[in-house]
Every structure is written in C-alpha cells, then in structure tokens.
Design an enzyme around this catalytic site. Structure first.
Site, PDB file in Angstrom:
ATOM      1  N   GLY A  27      -1.184  -0.697   4.502  1.00 56.22           N
ATOM      2  CA  GLY A  27       0.228  -0.735   4.846  1.00 56.22           C
ATOM      3  C   GLY A  27       0.794  -2.101   5.170  1.00 56.22           C
ATOM      4  O   GLY A  27       1.673  -2.211   6.027  1.00 56.22           O
ATOM      5  N   MET A 105      -1.549   6.646  -2.968  1.00 53.77           N
ATOM      6  CA  MET A 105      -2.512   6.760  -4.065  1.00 53.77           C
ATOM      7  C   MET A 105      -2.628   8.183  -4.604  1.00 53.77           C
ATOM      8  O   MET A 105      -3.726   8.627  -4.951  1.00 53.77           O
ATOM      9  CB  MET A 105      -3.875   6.237  -3.617  1.00 53.77           C
ATOM     10  CG  MET A 105      -3.854   4.789  -3.141  1.00 53.77           C
ATOM     11  SD  MET A 105      -3.155   3.655  -4.354  1.00 53.77           S
ATOM     12  CE  MET A 105      -4.544   3.521  -5.474  1.00 53.77           C
ATOM     13  N   LEU A 108       2.464  11.765  -8.427  1.00 50.07           N
ATOM     14  CA  LEU A 108       3.516  12.724  -8.062  1.00 50.07           C
ATOM     15  C   LEU A 108       3.975  13.492  -9.306  1.00 50.07           C
ATOM     16  O   LEU A 108       4.049  12.932 -10.400  1.00 50.07           O
ATOM     17  CB  LEU A 108       4.702  11.976  -7.450  1.00 50.07           C
ATOM     18  CG  LEU A 108       4.370  11.259  -6.136  1.00 50.07           C
ATOM     19  CD1 LEU A 108       5.473  10.283  -5.759  1.00 50.07           C
ATOM     20  CD2 LEU A 108       4.133  12.266  -5.017  1.00 50.07           C
ATOM     21  N   HIS A 124       5.028  -2.476  -7.301  1.00 44.86           N
ATOM     22  CA  HIS A 124       3.900  -2.578  -8.218  1.00 44.86           C
ATOM     23  C   HIS A 124       3.530  -4.053  -8.388  1.00 44.86           C
ATOM     24  O   HIS A 124       4.407  -4.900  -8.576  1.00 44.86           O
ATOM     25  CB  HIS A 124       4.276  -1.969  -9.581  1.00 44.86           C
ATOM     26  CG  HIS A 124       3.130  -1.989 -10.538  1.00 44.86           C
ATOM     27  ND1 HIS A 124       2.052  -1.131 -10.428  1.00 44.86           N
ATOM     28  CD2 HIS A 124       2.872  -2.789 -11.607  1.00 44.86           C
ATOM     29  CE1 HIS A 124       1.190  -1.397 -11.397  1.00 44.86           C
ATOM     30  NE2 HIS A 124       1.660  -2.398 -12.119  1.00 44.86           N
ATOM     31  N   LEU A 159       4.088   6.626 -15.311  1.00 41.85           N
ATOM     32  CA  LEU A 159       3.443   5.695 -14.375  1.00 41.85           C
ATOM     33  C   LEU A 159       4.105   4.316 -14.408  1.00 41.85           C
ATOM     34  O   LEU A 159       4.262   3.724 -15.479  1.00 41.85           O
ATOM     35  CB  LEU A 159       1.960   5.573 -14.747  1.00 41.85           C
ATOM     36  CG  LEU A 159       1.111   4.680 -13.861  1.00 41.85           C
ATOM     37  CD1 LEU A 159       0.925   5.304 -12.487  1.00 41.85           C
ATOM     38  CD2 LEU A 159      -0.236   4.408 -14.517  1.00 41.85           C
ATOM     39  N   ASP A 160       4.451   3.825 -13.226  1.00 44.06           N
ATOM     40  CA  ASP A 160       4.989   2.467 -13.060  1.00 44.06           C
ATOM     41  C   ASP A 160       6.152   2.197 -14.014  1.00 44.06           C
ATOM     42  O   ASP A 160       6.263   1.115 -14.618  1.00 44.06           O
ATOM     43  CB  ASP A 160       3.876   1.424 -13.226  1.00 44.06           C
ATOM     44  CG  ASP A 160       2.776   1.635 -12.196  1.00 44.06           C
ATOM     45  OD1 ASP A 160       3.098   1.989 -11.055  1.00 44.06           O
ATOM     46  OD2 ASP A 160       1.591   1.474 -12.540  1.00 44.06           O
ATOM     47  N   THR A 187       2.109 -11.832  -0.928  1.00 41.06           N
ATOM     48  CA  THR A 187       3.108 -12.542  -0.103  1.00 41.06           C
ATOM     49  C   THR A 187       4.510 -12.303  -0.646  1.00 41.06           C
ATOM     50  O   THR A 187       5.475 -12.239   0.115  1.00 41.06           O
ATOM     51  CB  THR A 187       2.853 -14.066  -0.043  1.00 41.06           C
ATOM     52  OG1 THR A 187       3.016 -14.645  -1.337  1.00 41.06           O
ATOM     53  CG2 THR A 187       1.460 -14.380   0.491  1.00 41.06           C
ATOM     54  N   GLU A 189       5.325  -9.541  -2.515  1.00 38.41           N
ATOM     55  CA  GLU A 189       5.638  -8.121  -2.309  1.00 38.41           C
ATOM     56  C   GLU A 189       6.345  -7.962  -0.974  1.00 38.41           C
ATOM     57  O   GLU A 189       7.304  -7.190  -0.841  1.00 38.41           O
ATOM     58  CB  GLU A 189       4.356  -7.277  -2.344  1.00 38.41           C
ATOM     59  CG  GLU A 189       3.668  -7.273  -3.697  1.00 38.41           C
ATOM     60  CD  GLU A 189       2.451  -6.348  -3.728  1.00 38.41           C
ATOM     61  OE1 GLU A 189       2.474  -5.303  -3.067  1.00 38.41           O
ATOM     62  OE2 GLU A 189       1.475  -6.692  -4.419  1.00 38.41           O
TER      63      GLU A 189
HETATM   64  C1  GRF Z   1       0.106  -3.180  -3.035  1.00 39.84           C
HETATM   65  O1  GRF Z   1      -0.623  -4.046  -3.844  1.00 39.84           O
HETATM   66  C2  GRF Z   1       1.192  -2.544  -3.848  1.00 39.84           C
HETATM   67  O2  GRF Z   1       1.680  -3.383  -4.843  1.00 39.84           O
HETATM   68  C3  GRF Z   1       0.491  -1.368  -4.448  1.00 39.84           C
HETATM   69  O3  GRF Z   1      -0.358  -0.904  -3.441  1.00 39.84           O
HETATM   70  C4  GRF Z   1      -0.708  -1.987  -2.589  1.00 39.84           C
HETATM   71  C5  GRF Z   1      -0.420  -1.568  -1.192  1.00 39.84           C
HETATM   72  O4  GRF Z   1      -0.845  -2.521  -0.267  1.00 39.84           O
HETATM   73  N1  GRF Z   1       1.445  -0.391  -4.888  1.00 39.84           N
HETATM   74  P1  GRF Z   1      -0.515  -2.373   1.278  1.00 39.84           P
HETATM   75  O5  GRF Z   1      -1.158  -1.056   1.736  1.00 39.84           O
HETATM   76  O6  GRF Z   1       0.954  -2.341   1.421  1.00 39.84           O
HETATM   77  O7  GRF Z   1      -1.152  -3.551   1.927  1.00 39.84           O
END
Ligand code: GRF
Length: 230
Positions: A27, A105, A108, A124, A159-160, A187, A189
């Site tokens: 998270g 993970m 859906l 993603h 997907l994605d 970083t 994200e």
């Molecule tokens: C991230 O790499 C995100 O892009 C992917 O899952 C990962 C989650 O990481 N969908 P975190 O649990 O937020 O650290």
C-alpha cells in the site's frame, strides 16, 4: 460521472469526493493517497480501505490514518460474483463514489467493472498501452527502451485497459535492473495517483468515447521526468 458531480458539490460547499481503495499488499500508493487527502483542501477523502488479504500492510496504514478498513477474503467465496457482491456492498455502505485500485491482486468481473464505469481508477507500472500485465519492468529492460513510466486509467473489463488520466515518464538508466527501475517508477506512481484523483475531484475529467478529456483537452495529462522535482 463522479468527478463532475464533485465539482457541483464543491461549489455548493458540500463534501469531498468519497473514495474507496482496494488493495492486497503493502500500500505505498495508498499512503500517497492518504497523505494527499490529509490536506483538508484536497478535493477527495478516503472513506474505506478494503483488502482481500487480512495481512495486507495497507490495512495498517489506513488504521494509522484513522480510516475505516474492511477485509473480504476471496477464499471464503464459491464464486467471484459472490465475492464481488460483498465488496460492492461494503463500498456502497461507506458511501464510496470513486474506487481506486492500488495493487488489488484479484481480477474483477465485467459486471463489477460495469457497475463502477468511469468511477474506478487503476495504477499500472508502465506507459500504457505498452506492457499490459505483469513484469512490466523486466519487459521494458529486455526491449531496451529509454523511457518507461506509469499510468492512472479508468478500469475496463480488459486487463490494464481504459481511458488514461495521467501518465508519468521515467528514464531507464544505465545499469538498471527490474528492482531499481521499479523503485524509480514507484516514485512517480506516488505523484500521479494523487494528481489523477485531484483532477477527478475537481471535476476536470470527462470521458468522451474512450478518451479522457482534462479541462476539455483530449488525452491524458503526461508528466515528463524533468517536470517533477526528484
Ligand atoms: C504498484 O506497482 C502498482 O503500479 C501496481 O501494484 C503495485 C502496488 O504497490 N498496480 P503498493 O502496494 O501501492 O506499494
């Protein structure tokens, strides 16, 4: 869509956009969202963090921030549809308007995705549409790309897939392995997920066909590496 509704709400002095986060793991993206939402002027607030995994560290992050949590363990359900029914109920009971997937993970179903159409975001770790699926950093390195990155997009059944809201470019550096590249991408994200939610909360995002418009400009907002302090 919820973003537009929020703009009306804000003008009326009403509540911030109510967000539910679904996650399965550590998270760090949740933490970025929690940190952004801690500012009372941020146009969204997290009202529920839900995990299929009771050991997910993200649940502790939520509790630490005083946010309600729920666990819906997929192992307790005979079908995906029943599992999702309980997730949906928890989200609606909490008053969630927008769902953020943050390392959730579980796949859906089309039904769940349709119920949250244009109201569910995912992050993603690639510059979509490149590298959908898993192991994005390994695949980018194997291809020898100079620029990698990450994307926040609305969720569609494939997907994605789905209209992209914000992307950030991340350079591949000499000597990178998948771990170092993943860390650099992460970083970004943490920058673009709060940014996408802010845009949504401010009512600046619409979806025309399958393309987002931000402030009436078609296509996702794209951050270059040098645009953001690092
Ligand atoms: C991230 O790499 C995100 O892009 C992917 O899952 C990962 C989650 O990481 N969908 P975190 O649990 O937020 O650290």
């Amino acid at each position: 869509m919820a973003g537009r509704k929020q703009a009306e709400n804000t003008q009326a002095g009403d509540a911030r956009l109510k967000v539910g986060v679904l996650l399965s793991g550590g998270g760090t993206n949740l933490q970025a969202l929690l940190d952004a939402c801690a500012d009372p002027s941020f146009p969204a607030e997290i009202v529920l963090v839900l995990s299929n995994n009771e050991d997910a560290f993200g649940l502790q992050r939520a509790t630490q921030a005083g946010i309600a949590t729920a666990v819906v363990n997929h192992r307790g359900y005979e079908t995906r549809a029943l599992f999702e029914q309980d997730i949906d109920k928890a989200l609606r009971d909490a008053g969630v308007e927008v769902v953020c997937l943050a390392g959730f993970m579980r796949v859906l179903t089309e039904h769940f995705v349709a119920d949250w159409h244009d109201r569910m975001l995912n992050i993603h770790p690639s510059l979509l549409p490149a590298y959908k699926g898993l192991h994005t950093h390994d695949r980018a390195l194997a291809d020898g790309v100079a620029t990698h990155g990450c994307t926040v997009h609305f969720v569609r059944p494939a997907l994605d897939d789905g209209p992209m809201v914000v992307q950030a470019e991340v350079p591949v550096q000499p000597g990178d392995d998948a771990d170092s590249l993943a860390a650099r991408v992460l970083t970004r994200e943490h920058v673009i997920y709060p940014l996408a939610l802010k845009l949504l909360g401010e009512g600046r995002v619409t979806v025309q066909g399958e393309t987002t418009q931000i402030d009436a400009r078609p296509g996702p907002m794209r951050l270059r590496w040098q645009d953001v302090g690092h």
